[in-house]
Design an enzyme around this catalytic site. Sequence first.
Site, PDB file in Angstrom:
ATOM      1  N   LYS A   1      31.980  35.557  28.055  1.00  0.00           N
ATOM      2  CA  LYS A   1      32.273  36.603  29.043  1.00  0.00           C
ATOM      3  C   LYS A   1      31.391  37.828  28.785  1.00  0.00           C
ATOM      4  O   LYS A   1      30.858  38.435  29.717  1.00  0.00           O
ATOM      5  CB  LYS A   1      33.769  36.953  29.024  1.00  0.00           C
TER       6      LYS A   1
ATOM      7  N   GLN B   1      42.519  37.916  26.503  1.00  0.00           N
ATOM      8  CA  GLN B   1      42.268  36.486  26.360  1.00  0.00           C
ATOM      9  C   GLN B   1      43.547  35.765  25.925  1.00  0.00           C
ATOM     10  O   GLN B   1      44.160  36.127  24.926  1.00  0.00           O
ATOM     11  CB  GLN B   1      41.143  36.275  25.325  1.00  0.00           C
TER      12      GLN B   1
ATOM     13  N   ASP C   1      41.724  39.055  36.145  1.00  0.00           N
ATOM     14  CA  ASP C   1      42.129  37.649  36.044  1.00  0.00           C
ATOM     15  C   ASP C   1      43.084  37.275  37.188  1.00  0.00           C
ATOM     16  O   ASP C   1      43.351  36.098  37.401  1.00  0.00           O
ATOM     17  CB  ASP C   1      42.868  37.413  34.706  1.00  0.00           C
TER      18      ASP C   1
END
Length: 284
Positions: free
Chosen positions: A52, A96, A119
């Site tokens: 990322k 995460q 997200d």
Amino acid sequence: MAKLISGKEVSARVKAEVKAECDRLKEKGITPGLAVIIVGNDPASRVYVNNKKKACAEVGFVSEEYALPESTTEEQLLELVDELNKKDTIHGILCQLPLPSHLDEKAVINAISPEKDVDAFHPSNVGKIMIGDYTFLPCTPAGVMEMIHFSGIEVSGKNCVVIGRSNIVGKPMAMLLLHENGTVTICHSRTKNLKEICSQADILVAAVGRPNFVTADMVKDGAVVLDVGINRLKSGKLCGDVDFEAVEKKASYITPVPGGVGPMTIAMLMKNTLSAAKAANGIE
Ligand code: NDP
């Protein structure tokens, strides 16, 4: 023989578009910023976080990594999220997953400001996806849709079958196909006649997490097969949920693993961060 939909190719195109828009934003003095929080030492999470950060550098974003020890308390984690929610140079925040078991993932997701929830896991963003009025789409299903569009595949009126009903992949995937007028069936571990249902699918999405789960006898001739699964075999090799060698002989389109949906997920994260930076600055 199926045509391969290359996630490397489609994601490169998405990232090039994001980079071009990022360059235009920079001319206005705006640099999109993504904060990535990682707690503990999970090796797979470390690989995802590194990828990322690499993608952020590629498209010209600022990325900030917050690597916290396994012993981090929920209070400490929530404090960090709160700080990042208030930080003007950060437009997207992602934590995460999975988190160590003593931390409540739901509490952390709920604490991220919906405007920075790139997200698209916050209940407010999930609700918006349901009603079709959204800023962010969840990255993996959005990546699958991007591959479908890139390949010129029509969804409207097609029988779409999604295997898997997780909040991250299966459910939003089904919703996005529904928004494009697919006739959608969601299958899961309690589904009866899975083979029969799958073999009716014009578009079949596998998000199960089991190697070679989708065999050729589950696939209709000419179906579009999109493999979300990422499984690591004992040999260390990565494979998807689809028995690729057998299924590619029957399908019209198929995505490989690796090099399929995986790279798309990160590209769509970049797209969401760009959208967040634009929205934060009142740019359409
Ligand atoms: P989950 O484990 O949360 O969900 C798996 C789903 O598969 C569940 O809904 C489960 O059903 C269903 N399932 C399990 N066994 C069967 C079975 N025998 N028959 C039918 N359905 C079954 O996984 P995720 O959705 O998070 O991820 C799925 C896969 O996608 C994983 O391999 C993951 O690594 C990968 N992934 C890939 C990403 C990418 O970027 N390419 C991103 C995210 C995930 P039930 O609900 O009944 O238990």
